[in-house]
Write an enzyme that holds these catalytic residues in place. Structure first.
Site, PDB file in Angstrom:
ATOM      1  N   CYS A   1       0.838  -1.211   0.000  1.00  0.00           N
ATOM      2  CA  CYS A   1       0.000   0.000   0.000  1.00  0.00           C
ATOM      3  C   CYS A   1       0.865   1.250   0.000  1.00  0.00           C
ATOM      4  CB  CYS A   1      -0.896   0.037   1.231  1.00  0.00           C
ATOM      5  SG  CYS A   1      -2.106  -1.266   1.206  1.00  0.00           S
TER       6      CYS A   1
ATOM      7  N   ASP B   1     -21.568  11.643 -14.553  1.00  0.00           N
ATOM      8  CA  ASP B   1     -22.969  11.223 -14.349  1.00  0.00           C
ATOM      9  C   ASP B   1     -23.105  10.258 -13.171  1.00  0.00           C
ATOM     10  OD1 ASP B   1     -21.763   8.971 -15.361  1.00  0.00           O
ATOM     11  OD2 ASP B   1     -23.072   8.761 -17.108  1.00  0.00           O
TER      12      ASP B   1
HETATM   13  C1  BEZ Z   1       0.636  -4.745   1.791  1.00  0.00           C
HETATM   14  O1  BEZ Z   1       0.102  -3.667   1.526  1.00  0.00           O
HETATM   15  O2  BEZ Z   1       1.859  -4.864   1.834  1.00  0.00           O
HETATM   16  C2  BEZ Z   1      -0.217  -5.953   2.029  1.00  0.00           C
HETATM   17  C3  BEZ Z   1      -1.478  -5.803   2.541  1.00  0.00           C
HETATM   18  C4  BEZ Z   1      -2.262  -6.936   2.753  1.00  0.00           C
HETATM   19  C5  BEZ Z   1      -1.774  -8.198   2.430  1.00  0.00           C
HETATM   20  C6  BEZ Z   1      -0.510  -8.321   1.895  1.00  0.00           C
HETATM   21  C7  BEZ Z   1       0.273  -7.186   1.682  1.00  0.00           C
END
Ligand code: BEZ
Length: 220
Positions: free
Chosen positions: A44, A127
């Site tokens: 992330c 929309d």
């Molecule tokens: C990550 O963002 O590194 C991650 C999140 C959930 C499961 C595996 C990796």
């Protein structure tokens, strides 16, 4: 959500503001709703950093970015350290929005055994209808070059009755939608010039593969 469905007018809280609603947030723009599993996880972090880098590209295409995960607004603020992110992150702690939009990964859980949000991208038009979506498990990071390519192709198809071939990128030639009469192809896509429509010869002898040369369709 299916293509063409209107996104519900969810009320939500982000790292920056409480009591917002999605329809007002979209306004006259496009919206990319972007779910990620959790704030302080490695994949992330790479994705959100890439989204920060590419935010001007989305702005240029009139696409609002709205991230969402199941973390709280406090965690989002901590992650955001100093409110420098060029987009807001929804705190979907009760998973209401992620569940309703099908953005939950049943195979990945947090330390309390609660499911994490998956890696979804939902692109809504002005929309408020769903134009396109990508859905990956939490373990698989997205390709942002592909996401921008998706925005370009979908926006183009929204502007004119064209389609984009395999591996198309912005600037490449496009294809006339098969349902369009040849008269409309010439008038609406070729600026009236029949030479701008090249029919690709095929073994079947059928004349359905019509490449539009140039971008007269963008002038309309
Ligand atoms: C990550 O963002 O590194 C991650 C999140 C959930 C499961 C595996 C990796």
């Amino acid at each position: 959500m299916k293509l063409g469905d209107t996104v519900p007018n969810f009320t939500f809280e982000t790292n920056l503001r409480k009591n917002q609603n999605l329809h007002s947030y979209i306004g006259d723009n496009w919206l990319m709703l972007f779910s990620h599993p959790a704030d302080f996880t490695p994949v992330c972090t790479t994705e959100l950093a890439e989204l920060v880098r590419l935010a001007p590209e989305f702005n240029r295409r009139h696409v609002e970015i709205l991230a969402i995960s199941i973390d709280s607004s406090e965690t989002h603020r901590f992650f955001n350290g100093g409110n420098n992110l060029p987009f807001e992150i929804i705190a979907d702690t009760d998973r209401k929005i992620c569940t309703e939009l099908g953005m939950i990964d049943p195979d990945e859980q947090n330390s309390q055994g609660m499911c994490l949000s998956a890696r979804a991208v939902m692109l809504f038009g002005p929309d408020r209808k769903l134009k396109s979506k990508i859905l990956y498990p939490a373990t698989f990071g997205r390709n942002f070059v592909e996401i921008l390519r998706m925005v370009d192709g979908v926006q183009l198809g929204n502007k004119a009755p064209v389609a984009t071939p395999v591996n198309w990128i912005s600037g490449d030639n496009v294809i006339a939608q098969p349902s369009l009469s040849q008269k409309r192809v010439i008038n609406e896509l070729c600026g009236g010039d029949p030479n701008k429509c090249k029919v690709v010869p095929l073994p079947s002898g059928k004349r359905y593969f019509r490449v539009i040369v140039g971008d007269a369709y963008l002038q309309n």
